[in-house]
Design an enzyme around this catalytic site. Structure first.
Site, short mmCIF file in Angstrom:
data_model
loop_
_atom_site.label_atom_id
_atom_site.label_comp_id
_atom_site.label_asym_id
_atom_site.label_seq_id
_atom_site.Cartn_x
_atom_site.Cartn_y
_atom_site.Cartn_z
N HIS A 1 0.84 -1.20 0.00
CA HIS A 1 0.00 0.00 0.00
C HIS A 1 0.87 1.25 0.00
CE1 HIS A 1 -3.58 -2.43 1.15
NE2 HIS A 1 -4.23 -1.44 0.55
N LYS B 1 -0.78 5.28 4.08
CA LYS B 1 -1.62 4.37 4.87
C LYS B 1 -1.09 4.25 6.29
CE LYS B 1 -4.00 -0.09 4.64
NZ LYS B 1 -5.29 0.46 5.07
#
Ligand SMILES: NC(=O)c1ccc[n+]([C@@H]2O[C@H](COP(=O)([O-])OP(=O)(O)OC[C@H]3O[C@@H](n4cnc5c(N)ncnc54)[C@H](O)[C@@H]3O)[C@@H](O)[C@H]2O)c1
Length: 248
Positions: A138, A142
Site C-alpha cells: 500500500h 496508509k
C-alpha cells in the site's frame, strides 16, 4: 431508482458518479460538513427516496440509523468505525422492519479474490508440499498494517486450509512454523492496494493476486448492493449480497 447519498466526501462523490452511470437519480446529498445539499437527514427527505448509500463517518451514525429505521428505507452503509454497536443497530433496524446492508469492503473484485483464495487454500489443504503465504502493498500514506483486506484474505486461507491455524504478521527472527500463515505488509509510493497469495511447492508457484486501480470498485459494489436490497427486509452484511449475487 431515486437515491440519497449520505456523506458527500471522496466516496460519496464516487457513489454519485456510479449511480448516474447505472441510470439512477441522486435526489439529495446529505453531508454534516456542509459539502452536500443538506446537512441533516429527515424523515421527509427519506420519504422521497427508494434507497440510501452512506459513506460518512462514525460520529452521528446512530442518529442516521434511527431515521433509516423509522423510514423503513433500504440503506447500504460503507461507513466504518461503528461495529462495536452492531447489535444495537441490528435490533433497531429489525424492530422497525427496515432493510440494511453494511460492509467494510464493497469491492466486487476483492470479493472474487477472497473466493478464489479460499478455494485455492482448500485445494492445497491435503497437499503439504504446497505452502501458502500473503503479501500486501500500500501507499506510504496508509496509517495501519496489515490492511483489513489482508486480514480477511488470511481468515479465508485459515478457513480453507485447516493445517494453517494462525496468522503471523510480525518480522520473524526465527523459522516460520508449519501451522503459521505469514502475512507481510510493504508500505511506500502511491499503490492503491495490491494483495498477493502465493501457493508454493518445490515444483512451482501459483499466484492469486488482486490489484486495486482506484476506489471506484467500492462505490460500484455499494450501488449494486442497494439495487440488490430492493424488496428485502432485514439486517445484511456484504457477504450475504456477494454469496447471493455469485450464487455461492
Ligand atoms: N466499505 C467500503 O468499501 C469502504 C471503502 C472506502 C471507505 N470506506 C469508509 O467510508 C467512509 C467515508 O470515507 P471517505 O474516504 O469518503 O471519507 P471523507 O472524509 O472523504 O468523507 C466523509 C464525509 O462524510 C461527512 N460526514 C461525517 N459524518 C456524517 C454524518 N453523520 N452524516 C452525514 N455526513 C457525515 C463528512 O463531512 C465528509 O464530507 C469512512 O468510514 C471509510 O472508512 C468504506
Amino acid at each position: 431508482m431515486n437515491l440519497i447519498i449520505t456523506g458527500y466526501g471522496r466516496m460519496g462523490r464516487l457513489v454519485e458518479k456510479i449511480c448516474l452511470e447505472r441510470g439512477h437519480k441522486v435526489i439529495a446529498r446529505v453531508d454534516k460538513g456542509g459539502s452536500g445539499d443538506y446537512t441533516d437527514l429527515s424523515l421527509e427527505l427519506l420519504s422521497q427516496a427508494e434507497g440510501v448509500v452512506e459513506f460518512a463517518l462514525a460520529e452521528g451514525f446512530e442518529e442516521n440509523c434511527r431515521l433509516y429505521g423509522e423510514a423503513g428505507i433500504p440503506v447500504v452503509v460503507g461507513t466504518t468505525g461503528w461495529y462495536d454497536k452492531k447489535e444495537e443497530i441490528a435490533s433497531l433496524i429489525k424492530e422497525k422492519g427496515g432493510s440494511f446492508l453494511y460492509g467494510s469492503n464493497f469491492s466486487i473484485g476483492a470479493h472474487i479474490f477472497f473466493t478464489l483464495t479460499e478455494r485455492a487454500a482448500e485445494l492445497i489443504a491435503d497437499i503439504p508440499d504446497y505452502d501458502i503465504m500473503v503479501t500486501e502493498y500500500h501507499h506510504k500514506m496508509k496509517k495501519d498494517s496489515p490492511s483489513g483486506t489482508a486480514i480477511t484474505t488470511g481468515e479465508r486461507i485459515l478457513k480453507g486450509c485447516p493445517r494453517k491455524t494462525k496468522m503471523q504478521f510480525d518480522k520473524l527472527d526465527r523459522q516460520i512454523e508449519d501451522e503459521e500463515l505469514h502475512v507481510a505488509s510493504v508500505r511506500g509510493g502511491h499503490i492503491p492496494g495490491i494483495h498477493r497469495v502465493y501457493l508454493d511447492s518445490p515444483a512451482d508457484t501459483i499466484e492469486v493476486s488482486h490489484s486495486a486501480r482506484s476506489r471506484d470498485g467500492f462505490a460500484l459494489g455499494a450501488v449494486m448492493a442497494v439495487e440488490w436490497l430492493q424488496g428485502k427486509k432485514g439486517f445484511f452484511s456484504v457477504d450475504d449480497f456477494v454469496k447471493d449475487f455469485f450464487k455461492l
